[in-house]
Write a protein that holds these residues in place. Structure first.
Motif, mmCIF file in Angstrom:
data_model
loop_
_atom_site.group_PDB
_atom_site.id
_atom_site.type_symbol
_atom_site.label_atom_id
_atom_site.label_comp_id
_atom_site.label_asym_id
_atom_site.label_seq_id
_atom_site.Cartn_x
_atom_site.Cartn_y
_atom_site.Cartn_z
ATOM 1 N N SER A 1 0.133 3.027 -3.692
ATOM 2 C CA SER A 1 -0.885 4.082 -3.636
ATOM 3 C C SER A 1 -0.406 5.426 -4.178
ATOM 4 O O SER A 1 -1.085 6.025 -5.008
ATOM 5 C CB SER A 1 -1.410 4.228 -2.208
ATOM 6 N N TYR B 1 -5.422 4.755 8.799
ATOM 7 C CA TYR B 1 -5.505 3.299 8.855
ATOM 8 C C TYR B 1 -4.582 2.671 9.890
ATOM 9 O O TYR B 1 -4.958 1.721 10.561
ATOM 10 C CB TYR B 1 -5.214 2.672 7.482
ATOM 11 N N ILE B 2 -3.360 3.184 10.024
ATOM 12 C CA ILE B 2 -2.399 2.553 10.925
ATOM 13 C C ILE B 2 -2.547 3.069 12.352
ATOM 14 O O ILE B 2 -2.665 2.293 13.290
ATOM 15 C CB ILE B 2 -0.952 2.775 10.427
ATOM 16 N N SER C 1 8.094 -0.649 3.825
ATOM 17 C CA SER C 1 6.776 -0.564 4.450
ATOM 18 C C SER C 1 6.877 -0.742 5.961
ATOM 19 O O SER C 1 6.212 -0.038 6.724
ATOM 20 C CB SER C 1 5.848 -1.639 3.869
ATOM 21 N N THR D 1 -1.610 9.789 0.529
ATOM 22 C CA THR D 1 -1.167 8.496 1.057
ATOM 23 C C THR D 1 -0.756 8.620 2.519
ATOM 24 O O THR D 1 -1.103 7.763 3.342
ATOM 25 C CB THR D 1 -0.009 7.939 0.217
ATOM 26 N N PHE E 1 0.824 -1.213 0.000
ATOM 27 C CA PHE E 1 0.000 0.000 0.000
ATOM 28 C C PHE E 1 0.857 1.261 0.000
ATOM 29 O O PHE E 1 0.544 2.245 -0.654
ATOM 30 C CB PHE E 1 -0.916 -0.010 1.230
ATOM 31 N N LEU F 1 -2.340 -3.271 6.438
ATOM 32 C CA LEU F 1 -2.297 -2.941 5.013
ATOM 33 C C LEU F 1 -1.267 -3.837 4.322
ATOM 34 O O LEU F 1 -0.303 -4.274 4.951
ATOM 35 C CB LEU F 1 -1.913 -1.472 4.834
ATOM 36 N N LEU G 1 -2.420 6.683 5.644
ATOM 37 C CA LEU G 1 -1.597 5.868 6.541
ATOM 38 C C LEU G 1 -1.865 6.220 7.995
ATOM 39 O O LEU G 1 -1.977 5.338 8.845
ATOM 40 C CB LEU G 1 -0.117 6.043 6.217
ATOM 41 N N LYS H 1 1.957 -4.999 2.661
ATOM 42 C CA LYS H 1 3.300 -4.427 2.806
ATOM 43 C C LYS H 1 4.192 -4.681 1.605
ATOM 44 O O LYS H 1 5.252 -4.101 1.504
ATOM 45 C CB LYS H 1 3.955 -4.967 4.071
#
Length: 166
Positions: A104, A138-139, A157, A131, A100, A146, A135, A148
């Motif tokens: 992305s 999501y993280i 990643s 992006t 990702f 995601l 990140l 890697k």
């Protein structure tokens, strides 16, 4: 756009979203408190999209008139759709290999360059910024795992994950 084409496109989108909804059931089961898991928000967003597409299909079926499109315009729009879908397919195919974090921004840069709305520098900044924002969401906030990537992309990643988590 002809009514049949519009309905077919909406049904295809509806089926793709159903596939995405099904994929959310394979997310890791981590309790984030209040009965929420990493799959909660994707399911809510996908559910809303499914509802809106269902409403649009219903409204399209109720329409009495069809808008005719010139043949030349139709061919041009088909080629643009094919190019855009090819870019999207390239992103989906490269995602497991690049991860990702790398696929992305590359996808966003290529897609925005094809659309030609901004210069190279602005397109690069927007793709990297978008992006980075995703990140963080999501993280750091949702704890969604995601892709890697493999080889050197996986190492990069992992470094980025450590950066955003600490």
């Amino acid at each position: 756009m002809k009514k049949g084409n519009e309905i077919a496109g909406l049904c295809f989108l509806f089926l793709c979203l159903l596939l995405l909804l099904w994929q959310t059931f394979s997310f890791e089961s981590v309790d984030l408190g209040a009965g929420m898991s990493p799959a909660f928000w994707p399911r809510v967003i996908i559910g809303l999209c499914l509802l809106l597409i269902g409403i649009q299909i219903y409204l399209t079926l109720l329409q009495k008139r069809q808008i005719a499109v010139a043949d030349k315009k139709s061919r041009e729009s088909r080629s643009k759709i094919i190019i855009r879908l090819s870019i999207l397919l390239g992103y989906l195919v490269s995602l497991p290999y690049l991860g990702f974090f790398w696929a992305s921004p590359l996808f966003l840069f290529i897609a925005m360059s094809y659309l030609g709305k901004h210069g190279v520098a602005k397109t690069l900044l927007i793709s990297l910024g978008t992006t980075a924002f995703l990140l963080v969401i999501y993280i750091s906030l949702l704890y969604v795992p995601l892709p890697k990537g493999i080889w050197i992309f996986e190492s990069g990643s992992n470094l980025l994950v450590k950066l955003f988590l600490h």
